[in-house]
Design a protein around this motif. Structure first.
Motif, PDB file in Angstrom:
ATOM      1  N   ARG A 188       0.826  -1.208   0.000  1.00 45.64           N
ATOM      2  CA  ARG A 188       0.000   0.000   0.000  1.00 45.64           C
ATOM      3  C   ARG A 188       0.859   1.257   0.000  1.00 45.64           C
ATOM      4  O   ARG A 188       0.534   2.235  -0.683  1.00 45.64           O
ATOM      5  CB  ARG A 188      -0.941  -0.003   1.205  1.00 45.64           C
ATOM      6  CG  ARG A 188      -1.804   1.257   1.299  1.00 45.64           C
ATOM      7  CD  ARG A 188      -2.851   1.156   2.370  1.00 45.64           C
ATOM      8  NE  ARG A 188      -3.875   0.186   2.033  1.00 45.64           N
ATOM      9  CZ  ARG A 188      -4.954  -0.034   2.788  1.00 45.64           C
ATOM     10  NH1 ARG A 188      -5.130   0.625   3.913  1.00 45.64           N
ATOM     11  NH2 ARG A 188      -5.843  -0.927   2.417  1.00 45.64           N
ATOM     12  N   THR A 189       1.958   1.242   0.745  1.00 46.17           N
ATOM     13  CA  THR A 189       2.853   2.397   0.777  1.00 46.17           C
ATOM     14  C   THR A 189       3.468   2.643  -0.596  1.00 46.17           C
ATOM     15  O   THR A 189       3.543   3.783  -1.066  1.00 46.17           O
ATOM     16  CB  THR A 189       3.967   2.193   1.816  1.00 46.17           C
ATOM     17  OG1 THR A 189       3.364   2.064   3.123  1.00 46.17           O
ATOM     18  CG2 THR A 189       4.926   3.369   1.839  1.00 46.17           C
ATOM     19  N   ILE A 190       3.891   1.584  -1.248  1.00 46.80           N
ATOM     20  CA  ILE A 190       4.480   1.721  -2.590  1.00 46.80           C
ATOM     21  C   ILE A 190       3.430   2.236  -3.572  1.00 46.80           C
ATOM     22  O   ILE A 190       3.729   3.090  -4.425  1.00 46.80           O
ATOM     23  CB  ILE A 190       5.060   0.377  -3.078  1.00 46.80           C
ATOM     24  CG1 ILE A 190       6.178  -0.095  -2.136  1.00 46.80           C
ATOM     25  CG2 ILE A 190       5.575   0.510  -4.509  1.00 46.80           C
ATOM     26  CD1 ILE A 190       7.321   0.890  -1.970  1.00 46.80           C
ATOM     27  N   GLU A 191       2.211   1.745  -3.466  1.00 43.59           N
ATOM     28  CA  GLU A 191       1.136   2.239  -4.334  1.00 43.59           C
ATOM     29  C   GLU A 191       0.914   3.731  -4.111  1.00 43.59           C
ATOM     30  O   GLU A 191       0.648   4.476  -5.062  1.00 43.59           O
ATOM     31  CB  GLU A 191      -0.158   1.462  -4.063  1.00 43.59           C
ATOM     32  CG  GLU A 191      -0.102   0.027  -4.573  1.00 43.59           C
ATOM     33  CD  GLU A 191      -1.325  -0.779  -4.158  1.00 43.59           C
ATOM     34  OE1 GLU A 191      -2.043  -0.326  -3.235  1.00 43.59           O
ATOM     35  OE2 GLU A 191      -1.552  -1.862  -4.745  1.00 43.59           O
ATOM     36  N   GLY A 192       1.048   4.171  -2.855  1.00 47.06           N
ATOM     37  CA  GLY A 192       0.917   5.592  -2.552  1.00 47.06           C
ATOM     38  C   GLY A 192       2.021   6.411  -3.195  1.00 47.06           C
ATOM     39  O   GLY A 192       1.766   7.485  -3.751  1.00 47.06           O
ATOM     40  N   TYR A 193       3.254   5.903  -3.125  1.00 45.72           N
ATOM     41  CA  TYR A 193       4.378   6.581  -3.781  1.00 45.72           C
ATOM     42  C   TYR A 193       4.143   6.668  -5.292  1.00 45.72           C
ATOM     43  O   TYR A 193       4.372   7.705  -5.926  1.00 45.72           O
ATOM     44  CB  TYR A 193       5.690   5.845  -3.523  1.00 45.72           C
ATOM     45  CG  TYR A 193       6.303   6.114  -2.169  1.00 45.72           C
ATOM     46  CD1 TYR A 193       6.520   7.412  -1.732  1.00 45.72           C
ATOM     47  CD2 TYR A 193       6.682   5.070  -1.335  1.00 45.72           C
ATOM     48  CE1 TYR A 193       7.081   7.666  -0.491  1.00 45.72           C
ATOM     49  CE2 TYR A 193       7.250   5.306  -0.085  1.00 45.72           C
ATOM     50  CZ  TYR A 193       7.448   6.611   0.343  1.00 45.72           C
ATOM     51  OH  TYR A 193       8.007   6.856   1.565  1.00 45.72           O
TER      52      TYR A 193
END
Length: 227
Positions: A188-193
């Motif tokens: 999810r964090t990578i998708e946010g980036y």
């Protein structure tokens, strides 16, 4: 032809009538897009654009009499307000680059689904560049090294170290899950980036990120070129 209020008007050009019919049928029911004309070659396309003044032109590259490349140059010169989207087969990478350099604002593979066609039309209508989601790594590199540079007049955005690393991993064709594992972060964090990067550079997908990263020297191809 009766047009829907505020619909984006489109002229489609392809020398195969069966393709034009299928294309029209595919997006006929979408309320935001209206096909107002069609052409079988570049000569017909230019006449249609002059008469109908569409918002968007979607044109095949290889057509008889006058091909899509020559027609694109003429339309970009005479009707700069018209957004042009190239239609291509998957093996026409150099032709796609030529179309972008000639004035096209985006391109689609001929087997693109309806949802992507609509997304491309919306993007180009809003003066954004659209790179097809089926873009290969080799085509992204060709575009990055070409004379096509729609963002040259805009201020360059600033990126965090993690955003830069995510961009580099995307250029190396890692999946979101693989990037998350390498950076010890959640998917999810990578998708946010990824979403923030796309927003900063007006990209719609990973292909846009790859082109931007190579062109702006965020990702160095020199090591890869020596393979």
């Amino acid at each position: 032809m009766l047009m829907s209020k505020n619909a984006i008007t489109v002229v489609i050009a392809d020398d195969h009538e069966i393709f034009r019919d299928g294309f029209k049928a595919m997006i006929r029911k979408h309320p935001a897009v209206e096909i107002i004309g069609e052409a079988a070659n570049g000569d017909e396309l230019i006449r249609q654009v002059a008469e109908l003044q569409p918002d968007i032109v979607i044109t095949d590259i290889h057509m008889p009499k006058m091909d899509g490349l020559e027609a694109t140059r003429e339309i970009a010169r005479r009707f700069p307000f018209v957004g042009i989207i190239a239609l291509s087969m998957s093996d026409q990478e150099s032709s796609i680059v030529e179309m972008l350099e000639a004035g096209a604002k985006g391109y689609l593979l001929k087997n693109a689904p309806k949802e992507e066609i609509i997304e491309a039309i919306m993007a180009v209508q809003n003066n954004h560049t659209y790179y097809c989601t089926g873009t290969s790594a080799s085509l992204a590199r060709l575009i990055a090294r070409s004379g096509f540079n729609p963002g040259k007049r805009t201020k360059k955005p600033e990126f965090s170290e993690k955003e830069i690393q995510v961009m580099r991993y995307i250029c190396e064709e890692l999946t979101t899950k693989e990037i998350a594992a390498n950076m010890h972060l959640s998917v999810r964090t990578i998708e946010g980036y990824r979403d923030r990067i796309q927003e900063k550079i007006n990209a719609k997908n990973s292909a846009g990120i790859v082109v931007y990263a190579i062109r702006n020297k965020i990702y160095d191809l020199s090591g890869e070129d020596r393979r």
